[in-house]
Design a protein around this motif. Structure first.
Motif, mmCIF file in Angstrom:
data_model
loop_
_atom_site.group_PDB
_atom_site.id
_atom_site.type_symbol
_atom_site.label_atom_id
_atom_site.label_comp_id
_atom_site.label_asym_id
_atom_site.label_seq_id
_atom_site.Cartn_x
_atom_site.Cartn_y
_atom_site.Cartn_z
ATOM 1 N N THR A 1 -14.692 -2.162 3.725
ATOM 2 C CA THR A 1 -15.061 -0.770 3.467
ATOM 3 C C THR A 1 -13.888 0.081 3.932
ATOM 4 O OG1 THR A 1 -17.335 -1.344 4.027
ATOM 5 C CG2 THR A 1 -16.836 0.992 3.908
ATOM 6 N N ASN A 2 -13.379 0.948 3.075
ATOM 7 C CA ASN A 2 -12.240 1.751 3.525
ATOM 8 C C ASN A 2 -12.696 3.097 4.060
ATOM 9 O OD1 ASN A 2 -12.468 3.558 1.386
ATOM 10 N ND2 ASN A 2 -10.568 2.927 0.364
ATOM 11 N N GLY A 3 -11.729 3.894 4.475
ATOM 12 C CA GLY A 3 -12.035 5.157 5.149
ATOM 13 C C GLY A 3 -12.892 6.113 4.345
ATOM 14 N N SER A 4 -12.872 5.965 3.000
ATOM 15 C CA SER A 4 -13.702 6.856 2.177
ATOM 16 C C SER A 4 -15.059 6.231 1.888
ATOM 17 C CB SER A 4 -13.032 7.173 0.846
ATOM 18 O OG SER A 4 -11.653 7.111 0.936
ATOM 19 N N GLY A 5 -15.296 5.043 2.460
ATOM 20 C CA GLY A 5 -16.587 4.405 2.243
ATOM 21 C C GLY A 5 -16.626 3.548 0.991
ATOM 22 N N ASP A 6 -15.480 3.381 0.322
ATOM 23 C CA ASP A 6 -15.455 2.514 -0.859
ATOM 24 C C ASP A 6 -15.451 1.058 -0.432
ATOM 25 O OD1 ASP A 6 -15.184 4.164 -3.354
ATOM 26 O OD2 ASP A 6 -13.582 5.049 -2.137
ATOM 27 N N ILE A 7 -16.235 0.244 -1.148
ATOM 28 C CA ILE A 7 -16.369 -1.166 -0.751
ATOM 29 C C ILE A 7 -15.658 -2.060 -1.751
ATOM 30 C CG2 ILE A 7 -18.010 -3.052 -0.394
ATOM 31 C CD1 ILE A 7 -20.022 -0.902 0.537
HETATM 32 C C1 LIG Z 1 -10.667 3.887 -0.681
HETATM 33 O O1 LIG Z 1 -10.647 3.140 -1.868
HETATM 34 C C2 LIG Z 1 -10.731 3.933 -3.040
HETATM 35 C C3 LIG Z 1 -10.847 3.000 -4.228
HETATM 36 O O2 LIG Z 1 -9.896 1.973 -4.149
HETATM 37 C C4 LIG Z 1 -9.522 4.845 -3.109
HETATM 38 O O3 LIG Z 1 -9.594 5.666 -4.260
HETATM 39 C C5 LIG Z 1 -9.476 5.701 -1.852
HETATM 40 O O4 LIG Z 1 -8.301 6.491 -1.850
HETATM 41 C C6 LIG Z 1 -9.494 4.831 -0.613
HETATM 42 N N1 LIG Z 1 -9.576 5.686 0.555
HETATM 43 C C7 LIG Z 1 -8.837 5.502 1.641
HETATM 44 C C8 LIG Z 1 -9.040 6.454 2.771
HETATM 45 O O5 LIG Z 1 -8.029 4.580 1.731
#
Ligand SMILES: *[C@@H]1O[C@H](CO)[C@@H](O)[C@H](O)[C@H]1NC(C)=O
Ligand SMILES: *[C@@H]1O[C@H](CO)[C@@H](O)[C@H](O)[C@H]1NC(C)=O
Ligand SMILES: *[C@@H]1O[C@H](CO)[C@@H](O)[C@H](O)[C@H]1NC(C)=O
Ligand SMILES: *[C@@H]1O[C@H](CO)[C@@H](O)[C@H](O)[C@H]1NC(C)=O
Ligand SMILES: *[C@@H]1O[C@H](CO)[C@@H](O)[C@H](O)[C@H]1NC(C)=O
Ligand SMILES: *[C@@H]1O[C@H](CO)[C@@H](O)[C@H](O)[C@H]1NC(C)=O
Ligand SMILES: *[C@@H]1O[C@H](CO)[C@@H](O)[C@H](O)[C@H]1NC(C)=O
Length: 483
Positions: free
Chosen positions: A260-266
């Motif tokens: 899970t990245n900082g924006s919550g995308d998995i």
């Molecule tokens: C999280 O992943 C999404 C999709 O890959 C991407 O668009 C977004 O910039 C990423 N956010 C961070 C904080 O890395």
């Protein structure tokens, strides 16, 4: 997950009420202290360009319990290890303690000559760990005091010869004792003796490693502390080796992995079709994942693999990264913050005055059992239930000051566990290895478990969906590491 909370609280409250009424609760509480390995800070340096780096060590973090042995008791601090199954201690006349470097003073020594309860046990004690450390000597039995409780007739090794100035408290399965690898019959372990002497109900204990930066954690023999994890605990059966009736290792199936990245995308790194066996081992400092998946994570955090090093290096400023790596098991997921994999590697500064860190995930070749070491285990509260050949696992609460100790009973639902998904036992084929070391007929694990190299593995294949074997195609990234 949240929907379980009220039910869990209800049940844990019921249990705690029961316990608080029971003055003679059969739980042995052992707080332990944590330290960076002494070997870590010494002699393990390599010059890489202008920067002095330290080689990564598998036993980077050690967990120590204070115990006494004999009558009157000799004070010892022993390294707790779920990946091996023998207790052994230093003695004042051992080769390493008589060298006079003072190291044995820190760990303490056991002197059989001054203990009135010492008993000689025939047979030779010899253990070799995967990282090359070893201890050899005699077996003995004596009174072992841990967590304020005396356990009689505990068998252990006295290390007359060896590589380490400090003894080990191996608490794994009896089937992994070093002697069993040489054809000996297993002897009753410390945990078995606790049960036989009516000190705990069943062969089960819980380990709370806690936050990397917290200086203490806790192990409960015969108990669970429901104040230390977010409900629920989920029970997972241990895998067994083919042809064996009983489990001998804390190996469970890892059924998926996401980030899970900082924006919550998995992002899915591994799904259920790629289910793989994984060994829970407090004696391993790192987490070992299939190389392609490890490389994805290494790239994600901007870490670099250095060939001379056991693990990838990363700029410590990456601790500011948000997000988590999520480990999926049957019925539960443990989330590990990305920052909790980023660990300060050295006291030395880099050329630009920045501190170097390493990333606590290491890639391994396809076909081996993965190892979930401390970088994973710190985020998990784990109950190791040897009687039922299961573990119960829950998301840890770092630095929790809440305590609610619940006794583990006996029988199939001894562990106060809320979720118990359908029980599917995975069978591991002969020749199964963990990080390249055979798991057959001899004790092994990533780092800590004894290695009996005479039992060479004929192959490294494991019994899993065939898809797995093709999925783990090795991808070796070529990094240049420039500081
Ligand atoms: C999280 O992943 C999404 C999709 O890959 C991407 O668009 C977004 O910039 C990423 N956010 C961070 C904080 O890395
Ligand atoms: C173990 O004993 C040492 C020395 O007495 C003490 O400093 C340390 O805090 C103790 N550790 C634990 C976990 O009790
Ligand atoms: C202590 O152990 C050593 C080695 O096993 C043995 O030779 C010696 O007799 C023991 N001491 C006593 C007092 O039994
Ligand atoms: C836990 O406590 C340690 C030591 O006090 C601290 O460094 C760490 O940040 C704490 N962890 C969390 C998650 O609060
Ligand atoms: C082995 O497993 C069987 C059934 O699963 C159990 O009844 C037996 O007690 C186990 N043996 C040991 C030594 O744990
Ligand atoms: C699981 O992963 C494999 C390999 O990446 C992929 O081919 C498959 O479509 C995935 N299955 C699901 C249900 O996502
Ligand atoms: C580490 O990151 C910091 C902050 O981004 C940067 O100033 C520093 O130069 C980096 N150090 C190295 C060795 O890359």
């Amino acid at each position: 997950m949240l929907s379980w909370l009220p039910l869990f609280l209800l049940i844990s409250t019921a249990f705690s009420t029961l316990i608080s009424r029971d003055e003679s609760s059969k739980v042995i509480r052992v707080p332990f202290s944590k330290e960076r390995s002494p070997t870590y800070h010494a002699n393990k340096r390599a010059n890489v360009g202008k920067t002095i780096l330290q080689k990564l060590d598998n036993k980077d973090f050690l967990f120590y319990a204070n115990v006494t042995l004999g009558t009157p008791g000799d004070h010892l601090r022993l390294h707790i290890d779920t990946g091996s199954s023998d207790i052994w201690v230093e003695t004042p006349t051992s080769a390493i303690c008589t060298k006079g470097q003072g190291g044995c003073e820190v760990g303490g020594t056991y002197n059989n000559k001054t203990s009135s309860t010492y008993e000689y046990v025939p047979g030779d004690f010899a253990i070799t760990y995967v990282d090359g450390q070893y201890a050899r000597g005699d077996y003995a039995k004596d009174v072992f005091r841990i967590g304020g409780v005396g356990v009689k007739d505990v068998q252990f090794g006295i290390g007359f010869e060896g590589t380490s100035e400090e003894g080990i408290l191996g608490i794994g399965f009896e089937g992994r004792q070093s002697g069993v690898g040489r054809g000996d019959k297993p002897y009753p372990s410390l945990v078995t003796q606790m049960v036989q002497q009516n000190l705990i109900n069943s062969r089960a204990y819980s380990v709370w490693l806690n936050d990397l930066n917290a200086d203490a954690g806790e192990i409960l023999f015969g108990g669970v502390d429901t104040g230390k994890f977010a409900a629920p605990l989920t029970t997972i059966p241990l895998s067994r080796r083919q042809g064996m009736d009983n489990a001998t290792d804390f190996i469970i199936s890892l059924r998926g992995l996401t980030v899970t990245n900082g924006s919550g995308d998995i992002q899915v790194l591994m799904n259920e079709t790629q289910t793989v066996p994984a060994l829970l081992d407090t004696g391993a400092s790192f987490t070992y994942l299939p190389r392609d998946i490890a490389n994805e994570l290494i790239t994600l955090v901007g870490a670099k693999t250095i060939p001379e090093y056991k693990g990838p290096a990363v700029n410590c400023s990456k601790r500011s990264l948000e997000g988590s790596v999520n480990f999926e098991f049957a019925g539960t997921t443990i989330n590990v913050n990305i920052r909790d994999f980023i660990i300060e590697a050295t006291d030395e500064k880099n050329a630009d005055n920045s501190v170097l860190c390493y990333f606590g995930i290491i890639g391994v070749e396809s076909g081996s059992v993965l190892t979930l070491g401390d970088t994973f285990l710190r985020s998990a509260y784990v109950v190791y239930d040897m009687d039922n050949e299961e573990v119960s696992i829950g998301q840890t609460i770092f630095n929790s000051t809440s305590t609610n100790i619940v006794e583990i009973g006996t029988g199939p639902s001894a562990v106060p566990s809320v979720t118990r998904p359908s029980r599917v036992v995975t069978v591991l084929a002969t020749g199964t290895t963990a990080n390249g070391v055979s798991l057959d007929a001899s004790p092994t694990s990533a780092s800590s478990a004894p290695d009996v190299s005479t039992n060479a593995a004929p192959s490294t294949r494991i019994l899993l969906p065939t898809s797995l074997l093709t999925i783990f195609t090795t991808f070796i990234a070529l990094f240049t590491f420039i500081l």
